[in-house]
Write an enzyme that holds these catalytic residues in place. Structure first.
Site, mmCIF file in Angstrom:
data_model
loop_
_atom_site.group_PDB
_atom_site.id
_atom_site.type_symbol
_atom_site.label_atom_id
_atom_site.label_comp_id
_atom_site.label_asym_id
_atom_site.label_seq_id
_atom_site.Cartn_x
_atom_site.Cartn_y
_atom_site.Cartn_z
ATOM 1 C CB SER A 173 40.900 26.206 35.310
ATOM 2 O OG SER A 173 42.268 26.144 34.993
ATOM 3 C CE1 TYR A 220 40.921 31.225 33.684
ATOM 4 C CE2 TYR A 220 42.643 29.686 34.317
ATOM 5 C CZ TYR A 220 41.475 29.963 33.641
ATOM 6 O OH TYR A 220 40.844 28.974 32.923
#
Length: 335
Positions: A127, A152
């Site tokens: 990501s 995350y």
């Protein structure tokens, strides 16, 4: 090829599976169909796949170690495209354990499955969040990403480190793809485009964080999938020019690679909202709010390495992509 796609009922997973099936690959799609967002959307995505003769769905959680061991042993995949994860920066502040279970334990099971069953190439979703507190723009794979600002992001960085370990110890080719703000038809309901479109159509104000002073490298779903498939077809290789004394985070002396997939075009959030308003033919009422914990004010992908590796870089304009999403949304929800 026989390819495992995890997160097959997800936004990117469904679209990737459709492309693989269209070109003749055999796809085993895995998903646990959790209720992080509306399960009916996931089920309807799956319906687009389940009628295909070369597709088989397996309902399984990647964190289920015995189940994953059986799946890999029985199927003997040629390639694995690992897209399953607990997504979302903001949710990681509320439910951190879900990220460890799915993104760390689940990824461990994927690595072990690939290692023990001679998978030819593992491609996995990282990501743009790994860039965390970085302020140098555009974000480059050559830069250090050691300052995440959400759990995350930390789990995605951990995935890259774990992948490198398996590439080093077992010669497993691994490629991590750092996705930049993916959007488009069949997208996630927790993402800004979906939230904004829904609110505007319902006559509600939209929450605009950092008082609208945000920039995102919005990347259209078809461009993401094109990158995923091209990268899957070219296995990671050791970088012959790698110098250990000048360690480059983007490659290694083992079959390990990391690439950005972004539009290389940071768009101001207010311009993105303008594209939604234009597509809907109405003006949004905006509720301006401060920057949220875990968020970053801007993302911007350097895509030079991806272009060099597979001859492709995303290029779909926000106006075009948002227009396609709005048309899909109106048709899907009959509004």
């Amino acid at each position: 090829m026989k390819i495992l796609v995890t997160g097959a009922a997800g936004f990117i997973g469904m679209t990737t599976s459709l492309r693989l099936l269209a070109r003749g690959d055999q796809v085993v799609g895995l998903d646990n169909l959790n209720d992080y967002y509306e399960v009916s959307l996931k089920e309807n995505r799956l319906k687009r796949l389940t009628g295909h003769p070369n597709f088989r769905f397996v309902k399984l959680d990647v964190a289920d170690r015995p189940g994953m061991e059986r799946l890999f042993a029985e199927e003997k995949f040629d390639r694995v495209i690992h897209l399953a994860a607990q997504a979302g920066v903001r949710y990681s502040l509320k439910n951190p354990h879900a990220y460890v279970d799915s993104n760390i334990v689940g990824f461990m099971n994927i690595l072990e499955g690939c290692r023990h069953n001679r998978v030819g190439h593992l491609v996995y979703a990282s990501s743009s969040s790994v860039y965390g507190g970085n302020t140098k723009m555009p974000f480059s794979e050559h830069d250090s990403v050691d300052h995440p600002v959400s759990l995350y992001a930390a789990t995605k960085k951990a995935n890259e480190l774990m992948a490198h370990t398996y590439s080093h110890l077992y010669g497993l080719p691994t490629t991590g793809l750092r996705f930049f703000t993916v959007y488009g038809p069949w997208g996630r309901p927790d993402m800004a485009l979906f939230l904004f479109t829904k609110a505007i159509l319902e006559g509600r104000p939209i929450d605009v964080f950092n008082y609208g002073k945000m920039q995102r490298d919005f990347t259209y779903i078809d461009d993401i999938v094109e990158g995923v498939i091209r990268v899957t077809d070219r296995s990671a290789e050791a970088n012959p020019g790698y110098v250990a004394d000048e360690a480059d985070p983007a490659s290694s002396n083992v079959p390990y690679r990391v690439f950005n997939i972004g539009n290389h075009n940071p768009v101001p959030l207010m311009d993105f909202i303008g594209a939604i308003e234009e597509a809907l033919g109405t003006t949004a009422e905006k509720n301006l709010l401060p920057l949220q914990d875990g968020d970053v004010p801007a993302t911007y992908a350097d895509t030079e390495l991806l272009q060099e590796w597979v001859g492709f870089a995303p290029a779909t304009s926000v106006k075009e992509g948002v227009g396609r999403f709005v048309a899909w949304y109106r048709d899907y929800y009959k509004v």
